[in-house]
Write a protein that holds these residues in place. Structure first.
Motif, PDB file in Angstrom:
ATOM      1  N   ALA A 193       0.865  -1.189   0.000  1.00  0.00           N
ATOM      2  CA  ALA A 193       0.000   0.000   0.000  1.00  0.00           C
ATOM      3  C   ALA A 193       0.895   1.230   0.000  1.00  0.00           C
ATOM      4  O   ALA A 193       1.651   1.442   0.944  1.00  0.00           O
ATOM      5  N   HIS A 194       0.841   2.007  -1.088  1.00  0.00           N
ATOM      6  CA  HIS A 194       1.711   3.183  -1.179  1.00  0.00           C
ATOM      7  C   HIS A 194       0.960   4.493  -0.980  1.00  0.00           C
ATOM      8  O   HIS A 194       1.498   5.449  -0.450  1.00  0.00           O
ATOM      9  N   ILE A 195      -0.282   4.550  -1.437  1.00  0.00           N
ATOM     10  CA  ILE A 195      -0.994   5.832  -1.449  1.00  0.00           C
ATOM     11  C   ILE A 195      -1.970   5.946  -0.274  1.00  0.00           C
ATOM     12  O   ILE A 195      -1.974   6.941   0.429  1.00  0.00           O
ATOM     13  N   LEU A 196      -2.819   4.926  -0.078  1.00  0.00           N
ATOM     14  CA  LEU A 196      -3.780   4.941   1.026  1.00  0.00           C
ATOM     15  C   LEU A 196      -3.310   3.931   2.071  1.00  0.00           C
ATOM     16  O   LEU A 196      -3.074   2.763   1.728  1.00  0.00           O
ATOM     17  N   LYS A 197      -3.198   4.374   3.308  1.00  0.00           N
ATOM     18  CA  LYS A 197      -2.683   3.495   4.355  1.00  0.00           C
ATOM     19  C   LYS A 197      -3.545   2.232   4.479  1.00  0.00           C
ATOM     20  O   LYS A 197      -4.764   2.323   4.596  1.00  0.00           O
ATOM     21  N   GLY A 198      -2.906   1.084   4.401  1.00  0.00           N
ATOM     22  CA  GLY A 198      -3.612  -0.177   4.613  1.00  0.00           C
ATOM     23  C   GLY A 198      -4.385  -0.696   3.412  1.00  0.00           C
ATOM     24  O   GLY A 198      -4.977  -1.772   3.472  1.00  0.00           O
ATOM     25  N   THR A 199      -4.389   0.057   2.309  1.00  0.00           N
ATOM     26  CA  THR A 199      -5.109  -0.393   1.109  1.00  0.00           C
ATOM     27  C   THR A 199      -4.088  -0.711   0.018  1.00  0.00           C
ATOM     28  O   THR A 199      -3.504   0.210  -0.586  1.00  0.00           O
ATOM     29  N   GLN A 200      -3.882  -2.006  -0.228  1.00  0.00           N
ATOM     30  CA  GLN A 200      -2.879  -2.379  -1.233  1.00  0.00           C
ATOM     31  C   GLN A 200      -3.260  -1.815  -2.596  1.00  0.00           C
ATOM     32  O   GLN A 200      -4.391  -1.989  -3.053  1.00  0.00           O
ATOM     33  N   ASP A 201      -2.286  -1.143  -3.234  1.00  0.00           N
ATOM     34  CA  ASP A 201      -2.553  -0.616  -4.572  1.00  0.00           C
ATOM     35  C   ASP A 201      -1.814  -1.389  -5.656  1.00  0.00           C
ATOM     36  O   ASP A 201      -2.048  -1.166  -6.850  1.00  0.00           O
ATOM     37  N   ILE A 219      -1.617  -7.054 -10.684  1.00  0.00           N
ATOM     38  CA  ILE A 219      -2.677  -6.047 -10.706  1.00  0.00           C
ATOM     39  C   ILE A 219      -2.158  -4.774 -10.047  1.00  0.00           C
ATOM     40  O   ILE A 219      -1.443  -4.837  -9.039  1.00  0.00           O
ATOM     41  N   SER A 220      -2.498  -3.646 -10.635  1.00  0.00           N
ATOM     42  CA  SER A 220      -1.935  -2.401 -10.118  1.00  0.00           C
ATOM     43  C   SER A 220      -2.810  -1.199 -10.430  1.00  0.00           C
ATOM     44  O   SER A 220      -3.337  -1.061 -11.528  1.00  0.00           O
ATOM     45  N   TRP A 221      -2.926  -0.316  -9.427  1.00  0.00           N
ATOM     46  CA  TRP A 221      -3.535   1.003  -9.632  1.00  0.00           C
ATOM     47  C   TRP A 221      -2.442   2.060  -9.777  1.00  0.00           C
ATOM     48  O   TRP A 221      -2.727   3.251  -9.773  1.00  0.00           O
ATOM     49  N   LEU A 222      -1.203   1.603  -9.814  1.00  0.00           N
ATOM     50  CA  LEU A 222      -0.081   2.532  -9.742  1.00  0.00           C
ATOM     51  C   LEU A 222       0.902   2.223 -10.864  1.00  0.00           C
ATOM     52  O   LEU A 222       2.028   1.792 -10.624  1.00  0.00           O
ATOM     53  N   ASP A 223       0.447   2.433 -12.080  1.00  0.00           N
ATOM     54  CA  ASP A 223       1.277   2.104 -13.234  1.00  0.00           C
ATOM     55  C   ASP A 223       1.098   3.211 -14.273  1.00  0.00           C
ATOM     56  O   ASP A 223      -0.019   3.715 -14.450  1.00  0.00           O
ATOM     57  N   PRO A 224       2.166   3.605 -14.958  1.00  0.00           N
ATOM     58  CA  PRO A 224       2.011   4.702 -15.915  1.00  0.00           C
ATOM     59  C   PRO A 224       1.214   4.311 -17.156  1.00  0.00           C
ATOM     60  O   PRO A 224       0.690   5.180 -17.868  1.00  0.00           O
ATOM     61  N   CYS A 225       1.119   3.015 -17.425  1.00  0.00           N
ATOM     62  CA  CYS A 225       0.491   2.575 -18.683  1.00  0.00           C
ATOM     63  C   CYS A 225      -0.721   1.701 -18.411  1.00  0.00           C
ATOM     64  O   CYS A 225      -0.735   0.917 -17.466  1.00  0.00           O
ATOM     65  N   LYS A 226      -1.711   1.811 -19.301  1.00  0.00           N
ATOM     66  CA  LYS A 226      -2.856   0.911 -19.202  1.00  0.00           C
ATOM     67  C   LYS A 226      -2.490  -0.409 -19.893  1.00  0.00           C
ATOM     68  O   LYS A 226      -2.224  -0.425 -21.101  1.00  0.00           O
ATOM     69  N   VAL A 227      -2.466  -1.468 -19.128  1.00  0.00           N
ATOM     70  CA  VAL A 227      -2.131  -2.788 -19.687  1.00  0.00           C
ATOM     71  C   VAL A 227      -3.242  -3.756 -19.296  1.00  0.00           C
ATOM     72  O   VAL A 227      -3.668  -3.795 -18.135  1.00  0.00           O
ATOM     73  N   ARG A 228      -3.730  -4.504 -20.278  1.00  0.00           N
ATOM     74  CA  ARG A 228      -4.745  -5.547 -20.045  1.00  0.00           C
ATOM     75  C   ARG A 228      -4.319  -6.726 -20.915  1.00  0.00           C
ATOM     76  O   ARG A 228      -4.837  -6.901 -22.018  1.00  0.00           O
TER      77      ARG A 228
END
Ligand SMILES: NC(=O)c1ccc[n+]([C@@H]2O[C@H](COP(=O)([O-])OP(=O)(O)OC[C@H]3O[C@@H](n4cnc5c(N)ncnc54)[C@H](O)[C@@H]3O)[C@@H](O)[C@H]2O)c1
Length: 349
Positions: A193-201, A219-228
């Motif tokens: 969890a980098h941005i919200l305490k206790g919430t893995q991003d 899985i990531s909310w913290l990536d510069p690129c949209k990858v699917r």
């Protein structure tokens, strides 16, 4: 059966997509929409003036609705879906079905006892690219499956009261269950969890499937690129499914490696690499959410069990629950118990 009267609960980001699809399908009528936020209700009313809007979904119970669609944040899925089932409504719940297996089992039991359709919104199961990939794997074109690598990354969207595992991994887990036609035996998960305490991003999942198939999910909310992207590597060929690609979503690579025969000297050690053609299968692409909504209505009318029925939703929740446990225990491997009588190909052959 006459048109199926539908009420949609939750009109934030995703709910309006469900409303649009049910409005456009002739076999349903969206009678009402509910949301706690007045501005969302005002938006829906502006788009669909004939629709009843309310801040209390329990108003639906006096409206003779046949079905409810639950598109609220996951922590409220269980209580709202249960309430609707107990008022004899068929229910489509967004992913994940619930936040624990016990709750998922209870919803399944209530739906079964009342003869109601319970379906979970695993939208990717209705994505034609996923179905094409499933058929390629099932048909043996890739040979024996060695491993699957899945990446679902972007900047955001951060969720309240939910980590990245429960937000994004339901997609990849439901895809893996669908394309491999079986359930994992175990899962390990790491995250931070980098941005919200206790919430893995960000999180990484490692799943083992029968026949020594390994799967890795990033899985990531913290990536510069949209990858699917999902890569499936087999003994004969390899396939890449890139959902960000507008048209050429699947590429099958006729590539492979063979180990050298026994050699005494390092100089003789030569793996043989095969570089063959790349095939891009044609995919007749229809909006997956449209197919999902149509399937829900067909299942209500016919009484057939949906492709993404409550039990499939339960299986995904089971994996997520064990992954969450592993995440808390520093990546410990957790076993996953599954029933034997299950096959994913029953409905969408
Ligand atoms: N299948 C997909 O591809 C997909 C994509 C995005 C989201 N989703 C799912 O859709 C659901 C909603 O996600 P979202 O991104 O739209 O969230 P959101 O926060 O944008 O919207 C949720 C809405 O529900 C409303 N709400 C909350 N509690 C309510 C209640 N008790 N009664 C009525 N309304 C209530 C909120 O006011 C909000 O407007 C989640 O389960 C999510 O996982 C699925």
């Amino acid at each position: 059966m006459d048109r199926i009267n539908v009420g949609v609960i939750g009109c934030g980001y995703w709910g309006p997509n469900l409303i649009r699809n049910f409005v456009e399908v002739p076999s349903s009528k969206v009678v009402a929409a509910a949301d706690l936020r007045e501005e969302r209700l005002a938006h829906i009313k502006a788009c669909y003036p004939q629709m009843t809007v309310t801040s209390d979904y329990r108003d639906f119970f006096a409206m003779q609705l046949d079905a409810a669609v639950v598109a609220t944040p996951p922590p409220s899925h269980f209580s709202i879906a249960k309430d609707c089932l107990q008022h004899n409504m068929h229910v489509l719940v967004e992913k994940p079905l619930t936040l624990c297996t016990r709750d998922a089992e209870e919803l399944i039991e209530i739906a079964k006892a009342r003869g109601l359709t319970l379906m979970v919104g695993h939208t990717f199961e209705y994505n034609q690219a996923v179905q094409v990939l499933r058929k390629i794997i099932a048909g043996g074109e890739l040979g024996q499956i060695y491993y699957v690598d899945a990446v679902r990354a972007n900047l955001g969207l951060f969720q309240r009261d939910l980590n990245v595992l429960w937000d994004l991994a339901p997609h990849d887990i439901s895809i893996l269950l669908c394309i491999l036609g079986r359930d994992p035996i175990s899962v390990s998960a790491w995250g931070a969890a980098h941005i919200l305490k206790g919430t893995q991003d960000i999180a990484y999942l490692q799943l083992t499937f029968p026949d020594d198939i390994l799967a890795h999910v990033h899985i990531s909310w913290l990536d510069p690129c949209k990858v699917r992207r999902i890569t499936v590597v087999g003994s004969r060929k390899m396939a890449v499914y890139d959902d960000v690609e507008p048209l050429e979503k699947i590429r099958i690579y006729d590539k492979g490696v063979q180990a050298p025969p026994y050699t005494d000297t390092f100089g003789d050690f030569q793996c043989s690499y095969r570089y063959g053609d790349v095939v891009i299968p044609h995919i007749h692409f229809v909006e997956p959410l449209r197919l999902e909504c149509q399937h829900f209505l067909e299942c209500i009318a016919s009484g057939q069990e949906p492709q993404s029925c409550g039990r499939v939703g339960l299986r995904v929740v089971k994996v997520l629950e064990m992954a969450e446990r592993s995440l808390r225990n520093g990546g410990m491997q957790e076993s996953i118990f599954v029933e034997e009588d299950y096959t994913h190909e029953r409905v969408l052959a």
